[in-house]
Design a protein around this motif. Structure first.
Motif, PDB file in Angstrom:
ATOM      1  N   MET A  27     -43.447  33.590  -8.707  1.00 23.98           N
ATOM      2  CA  MET A  27     -42.412  33.903  -7.708  1.00 23.98           C
ATOM      3  C   MET A  27     -41.499  32.701  -7.494  1.00 23.98           C
ATOM      4  N   SER A  28     -42.074  31.510  -7.540  1.00 24.30           N
ATOM      5  CA  SER A  28     -41.260  30.304  -7.369  1.00 24.30           C
ATOM      6  C   SER A  28     -40.221  30.207  -8.489  1.00 24.30           C
ATOM      7  N   ALA A  29     -40.661  30.455  -9.713  1.00 22.08           N
ATOM      8  CA  ALA A  29     -39.720  30.386 -10.849  1.00 22.08           C
ATOM      9  C   ALA A  29     -38.681  31.502 -10.761  1.00 22.08           C
ATOM     10  N   ALA A  30     -39.107  32.695 -10.303  1.00 26.48           N
ATOM     11  CA  ALA A  30     -38.164  33.817 -10.181  1.00 26.48           C
ATOM     12  C   ALA A  30     -37.120  33.510  -9.107  1.00 26.48           C
ATOM     13  N   ALA A  31     -37.559  32.920  -8.001  1.00 22.43           N
ATOM     14  CA  ALA A  31     -36.612  32.567  -6.933  1.00 22.43           C
ATOM     15  C   ALA A  31     -35.616  31.527  -7.445  1.00 22.43           C
ATOM     16  N   ASN A  32     -36.123  30.578  -8.206  1.00 24.97           N
ATOM     17  CA  ASN A  32     -35.240  29.557  -8.775  1.00 24.97           C
ATOM     18  C   ASN A  32     -34.187  30.208  -9.674  1.00 24.97           C
ATOM     19  N   ALA A  33     -34.636  31.197 -10.482  1.00 21.27           N
ATOM     20  CA  ALA A  33     -33.711  31.891 -11.391  1.00 21.27           C
ATOM     21  C   ALA A  33     -32.666  32.693 -10.617  1.00 21.27           C
TER      22      ALA A  33
END
Ligand code: OFO
Length: 171
Positions: A27-33
């Motif tokens: 989720m952290s990487a998705a939010a960053n994207a």
């Protein structure tokens, strides 16, 4: 001493806590994207908290003379519908974790396993906070709706979350 049933249930849940950590890392990487850097930070802190939860189970199982065993797990989702959808999935997941903790506690009570009941009390309390945090963010996101400025303000607020290591770190 743990009964074979209690050991198996605790070991299974230990792996579920590790799954939670991986879910929040995704989720952290998705939010960053999505360009939500503050939200990426919030989920990164959540990931670190889940690693603490995982290690608490790992340490407890080993301290009871059993062998904590990390096993195969399903890959967590990596695609999330929206800013709001991500937190709705987080709340649903935490509600599931609360039900797992309740079942473990029930088993410990049935087995008159007082040490495990005491160990699980920390998680019973922690789950109240976990769900409350998610509900608060979902409430704000619903109020904000499609307002981009509001979303940016909330993202910035989520960027201030800091990981605080527990006072009683797992050994
Ligand atoms: Fe470990 O509490 Fe969330 O999943």
């Amino acid at each position: 001493m743990l009964s074979p049933n209690m050991y198996a249930a605790l070991n299974t849940h230990m792996n579920t806590e590790l799954y939670s950590a991986y879910l929040y890392l995704n989720m952290s990487a998705a939010a960053n994207a999505m360009g939500l850097k503050g939200t990426a930070n919030w989920f990164n802190v959540q990931y670190q908290e889940e690693m603490v939860h995982f290690m608490k189970f790992y340490t407890y199982i080993n301290s009871q003379g059993e062998q904590a065993t990390v096993g195969q797990m399903n890959a967590p989702s990596s695609r999330f519908p929206s800013f709001l959808g991500m937190f709705e999935e987080t709340l649903a997941h935490e509600q599931y974790i609360t039900s797992c903790i309740n079942q473990l506690t029930e088993l410990a009570v049935q087995e008159k396993d007082h040490a495990t009941q005491i160990f699980l009390q920390w998680f019973v309390t922690e789950q109240i906070e976990e769900e409350e945090n998610d509900r608060e963010i979902i409430g704000k996101l619903k109020m904000i709706g499609d307002n981009g400025y509001g979303q940016l303000m909330l993202d910035s607020e989520l960027g201030t979350r800091v990981f605080t290591p527990p006072a009683d770190p797992p050994a």
